[in-house]
Design a protein around this motif. Structure first.
Motif, PDB file in Angstrom:
ATOM      1  N   MET A   1      -2.927   2.839 -25.618  1.00 19.17           N
ATOM      2  CA  MET A   1      -1.922   3.232 -24.587  1.00 19.17           C
ATOM      3  C   MET A   1      -2.512   2.322 -23.286  1.00 19.17           C
ATOM      4  O   MET A   1      -3.372   2.711 -22.656  1.00 19.17           O
ATOM      5  N   GLU A   2      -1.614   1.478 -22.858  1.00 14.49           N
ATOM      6  CA  GLU A   2      -1.838   0.959 -21.481  1.00 14.49           C
ATOM      7  C   GLU A   2      -1.406   1.490 -20.441  1.00 14.49           C
ATOM      8  O   GLU A   2      -0.269   1.946 -20.153  1.00 14.49           O
ATOM      9  N   VAL A   3      -2.298   1.701 -19.273  1.00 11.96           N
ATOM     10  CA  VAL A   3      -2.068   2.171 -17.873  1.00 11.96           C
ATOM     11  C   VAL A   3      -1.557   0.943 -16.909  1.00 11.96           C
ATOM     12  O   VAL A   3      -2.541   0.300 -16.868  1.00 11.96           O
ATOM     13  N   HIS A   4      -0.503   1.184 -16.391  1.00 21.13           N
ATOM     14  CA  HIS A   4      -0.292   0.033 -15.362  1.00 21.13           C
ATOM     15  C   HIS A   4      -0.038   0.729 -13.864  1.00 21.13           C
ATOM     16  O   HIS A   4       0.314   1.824 -13.935  1.00 21.13           O
ATOM     17  N   MET A   5      -1.175   0.088 -13.485  1.00 24.13           N
ATOM     18  CA  MET A   5      -1.261   0.670 -11.907  1.00 24.13           C
ATOM     19  C   MET A   5      -0.807  -0.485 -10.733  1.00 24.13           C
ATOM     20  O   MET A   5      -1.092  -1.686 -10.982  1.00 24.13           O
ATOM     21  N   GLU A   6       0.120   0.141 -10.128  1.00 25.72           N
ATOM     22  CA  GLU A   6       0.777  -0.720  -8.998  1.00 25.72           C
ATOM     23  C   GLU A   6      -0.053  -1.402  -7.925  1.00 25.72           C
ATOM     24  O   GLU A   6      -0.755  -0.469  -7.380  1.00 25.72           O
ATOM     25  N   LEU A   7      -0.184  -2.622  -7.916  1.00 29.31           N
ATOM     26  CA  LEU A   7      -1.108  -3.081  -6.592  1.00 29.31           C
ATOM     27  C   LEU A   7      -0.033  -3.763  -5.541  1.00 29.31           C
ATOM     28  O   LEU A   7       0.868  -4.096  -5.967  1.00 29.31           O
ATOM     29  N   LEU A   8      -0.588  -3.207  -4.352  1.00 26.74           N
ATOM     30  CA  LEU A   8       0.109  -3.325  -3.292  1.00 26.74           C
ATOM     31  C   LEU A   8      -0.548  -4.209  -2.143  1.00 26.74           C
ATOM     32  O   LEU A   8      -1.769  -4.136  -1.965  1.00 26.74           O
ATOM     33  N   THR A   9       0.258  -4.985  -1.488  1.00 24.31           N
ATOM     34  CA  THR A   9      -0.271  -5.681  -0.519  1.00 24.31           C
ATOM     35  C   THR A   9      -0.436  -4.997   0.875  1.00 24.31           C
ATOM     36  O   THR A   9      -0.121  -3.730   0.891  1.00 24.31           O
ATOM     37  N   ILE A  10      -1.052  -5.466   1.874  1.00 20.92           N
ATOM     38  CA  ILE A  10      -1.461  -4.579   3.108  1.00 20.92           C
ATOM     39  C   ILE A  10      -0.129  -4.277   3.672  1.00 20.92           C
ATOM     40  O   ILE A  10       0.075  -2.965   4.279  1.00 20.92           O
ATOM     41  N   ALA A  11       0.685  -5.302   3.605  1.00 20.76           N
ATOM     42  CA  ALA A  11       2.186  -4.998   4.528  1.00 20.76           C
ATOM     43  C   ALA A  11       2.970  -3.900   3.465  1.00 20.76           C
ATOM     44  O   ALA A  11       3.535  -2.863   4.180  1.00 20.76           O
ATOM     45  N   THR A  12       2.784  -3.989   2.310  1.00 23.08           N
ATOM     46  CA  THR A  12       3.470  -3.194   1.480  1.00 23.08           C
ATOM     47  C   THR A  12       3.053  -1.526   1.442  1.00 23.08           C
ATOM     48  O   THR A  12       3.640  -0.253   1.557  1.00 23.08           O
ATOM     49  N   ALA A  13       1.563  -1.500   1.629  1.00 26.22           N
ATOM     50  CA  ALA A  13       0.824  -0.216   1.765  1.00 26.22           C
ATOM     51  C   ALA A  13       1.150   0.419   3.238  1.00 26.22           C
ATOM     52  O   ALA A  13       1.271   1.399   3.250  1.00 26.22           O
ATOM     53  N   ALA A  14       1.321  -0.479   4.026  1.00 26.30           N
ATOM     54  CA  ALA A  14       1.390  -0.069   5.553  1.00 26.30           C
ATOM     55  C   ALA A  14       2.795   0.586   5.419  1.00 26.30           C
ATOM     56  O   ALA A  14       3.190   1.630   6.213  1.00 26.30           O
ATOM     57  N   ARG A  15       3.797   0.042   4.855  1.00 27.01           N
ATOM     58  CA  ARG A  15       5.278   0.488   5.027  1.00 27.01           C
ATOM     59  C   ARG A  15       5.293   1.841   4.162  1.00 27.01           C
ATOM     60  O   ARG A  15       5.910   2.702   4.782  1.00 27.01           O
ATOM     61  N   LYS A  16       4.725   1.649   3.052  1.00 22.62           N
ATOM     62  CA  LYS A  16       4.916   3.152   2.240  1.00 22.62           C
ATOM     63  C   LYS A  16       3.954   4.039   3.102  1.00 22.62           C
ATOM     64  O   LYS A  16       4.575   5.424   2.629  1.00 22.62           O
ATOM     65  N   ALA A  17       3.187   4.033   3.516  1.00 25.27           N
ATOM     66  CA  ALA A  17       2.332   5.060   4.309  1.00 25.27           C
ATOM     67  C   ALA A  17       2.938   5.387   5.671  1.00 25.27           C
ATOM     68  O   ALA A  17       2.470   6.158   6.217  1.00 25.27           O
ATOM     69  N   GLY A  18       3.827   4.420   6.197  1.00 22.31           N
ATOM     70  CA  GLY A  18       4.292   4.888   7.482  1.00 22.31           C
ATOM     71  C   GLY A  18       3.504   4.384   8.723  1.00 22.31           C
ATOM     72  O   GLY A  18       3.611   4.948   9.828  1.00 22.31           O
ATOM     73  N   VAL A  19       2.596   3.393   8.476  1.00 30.37           N
ATOM     74  CA  VAL A  19       1.612   2.936   9.759  1.00 30.37           C
ATOM     75  C   VAL A  19       1.893   1.396   9.718  1.00 30.37           C
ATOM     76  O   VAL A  19       2.537   0.790   8.930  1.00 30.37           O
ATOM     77  N   VAL A  36     -10.054  -2.896  -2.044  1.00 28.06           N
ATOM     78  CA  VAL A  36     -10.520  -3.893  -3.018  1.00 28.06           C
ATOM     79  C   VAL A  36      -9.831  -5.102  -2.551  1.00 28.06           C
ATOM     80  O   VAL A  36      -8.762  -5.290  -1.908  1.00 28.06           O
ATOM     81  N   ARG A  37     -10.445  -6.410  -2.691  1.00 27.01           N
ATOM     82  CA  ARG A  37     -10.115  -7.428  -2.546  1.00 27.01           C
ATOM     83  C   ARG A  37      -9.907  -8.396  -3.661  1.00 27.01           C
ATOM     84  O   ARG A  37     -10.822  -8.378  -4.664  1.00 27.01           O
ATOM     85  N   ASP A  38      -9.078  -9.221  -3.572  1.00 24.32           N
ATOM     86  CA  ASP A  38      -8.533 -10.102  -4.872  1.00 24.32           C
ATOM     87  C   ASP A  38      -9.631 -11.309  -4.650  1.00 24.32           C
ATOM     88  O   ASP A  38     -10.337 -11.508  -3.524  1.00 24.32           O
ATOM     89  N   SER A  39      -9.453 -12.290  -5.545  1.00 27.13           N
ATOM     90  CA  SER A  39     -10.194 -13.575  -5.285  1.00 27.13           C
ATOM     91  C   SER A  39     -10.055 -14.236  -4.364  1.00 27.13           C
ATOM     92  O   SER A  39     -10.664 -15.060  -4.014  1.00 27.13           O
ATOM     93  N   ALA A  40      -8.667 -14.269  -3.653  1.00 24.56           N
ATOM     94  CA  ALA A  40      -8.686 -14.916  -2.524  1.00 24.56           C
ATOM     95  C   ALA A  40      -9.156 -14.332  -1.200  1.00 24.56           C
ATOM     96  O   ALA A  40      -8.752 -14.685  -0.262  1.00 24.56           O
ATOM     97  N   GLY A  41      -9.743 -12.926  -1.505  1.00 22.14           N
ATOM     98  CA  GLY A  41      -9.830 -12.273  -0.182  1.00 22.14           C
ATOM     99  C   GLY A  41      -8.974 -11.250   0.537  1.00 22.14           C
ATOM    100  O   GLY A  41      -9.045 -10.714   1.559  1.00 22.14           O
ATOM    101  N   ARG A  42      -7.794 -11.200  -0.197  1.00 23.36           N
ATOM    102  CA  ARG A  42      -6.541 -10.570   0.465  1.00 23.36           C
ATOM    103  C   ARG A  42      -6.971  -9.159  -0.088  1.00 23.36           C
ATOM    104  O   ARG A  42      -7.327  -8.738  -1.233  1.00 23.36           O
ATOM    105  N   ARG A  43      -6.574  -7.892   0.823  1.00 19.62           N
ATOM    106  CA  ARG A  43      -6.748  -6.609   0.344  1.00 19.62           C
ATOM    107  C   ARG A  43      -5.797  -6.284  -0.676  1.00 19.62           C
ATOM    108  O   ARG A  43      -4.612  -6.582  -0.274  1.00 19.62           O
ATOM    109  N   ILE A  44      -6.072  -5.482  -1.444  1.00 18.60           N
ATOM    110  CA  ILE A  44      -5.088  -4.888  -2.452  1.00 18.60           C
ATOM    111  C   ILE A  44      -5.454  -3.233  -2.526  1.00 18.60           C
ATOM    112  O   ILE A  44      -6.492  -2.673  -2.457  1.00 18.60           O
ATOM    113  N   PHE A  45      -4.103  -2.696  -2.551  1.00 16.95           N
ATOM    114  CA  PHE A  45      -3.987  -1.264  -2.408  1.00 16.95           C
ATOM    115  C   PHE A  45      -3.512  -0.759  -3.606  1.00 16.95           C
ATOM    116  O   PHE A  45      -2.642  -1.396  -4.205  1.00 16.95           O
ATOM    117  N   THR A  46      -3.591   0.544  -3.738  1.00 16.75           N
ATOM    118  CA  THR A  46      -2.850   1.193  -5.075  1.00 16.75           C
ATOM    119  C   THR A  46      -2.133   2.488  -4.233  1.00 16.75           C
ATOM    120  O   THR A  46      -2.418   2.698  -2.954  1.00 16.75           O
TER     121      THR A  46
END
Length: 75
Positions: A1-19, A36-46
């Motif tokens: 069974m494969e579990v898919h975790m949605e990965l979010l950019t900082i902008a999307t995480a901020a919008r969803k968190a209301g900050v 966590v940061r991706d290979s390009a150094g961008r923040r990745i959120f769940t």
């Protein structure tokens, strides 16, 4: 069974968190959040990260209210 975790950019995480994005960056600088940061150094959120951001924001809001109240009492 494969579990898919949605990965979010900082902008999307901020919008969803209301900050704003700078709030998330401040939490990271304060050591309250370690995204966590991706290979390009961008923040990745769940989804759990978004919940953590909301929780931190709420705790800080309570702390600000308590501090303001204590300042009014000491005046």
């Amino acid at each position: 069974m494969e579990v898919h975790m949605e990965l979010l950019t900082i902008a999307t995480a901020a919008r969803k968190a209301g900050v704003c994005i700078d709030t998330i960056r401040n939490y990271e600088r304060e050591g309250l959040l370690e995204p966590v940061r991706d290979s390009a150094g961008r923040r990745i959120f769940t989804r759990p990260d978004v919940e953590a951001i909301r929780s931190i924001y709420q705790r800080k809001a309570i702390e600000r209210k308590m501090l303001a109240k204590s300042r009014r009492v000491s005046e």
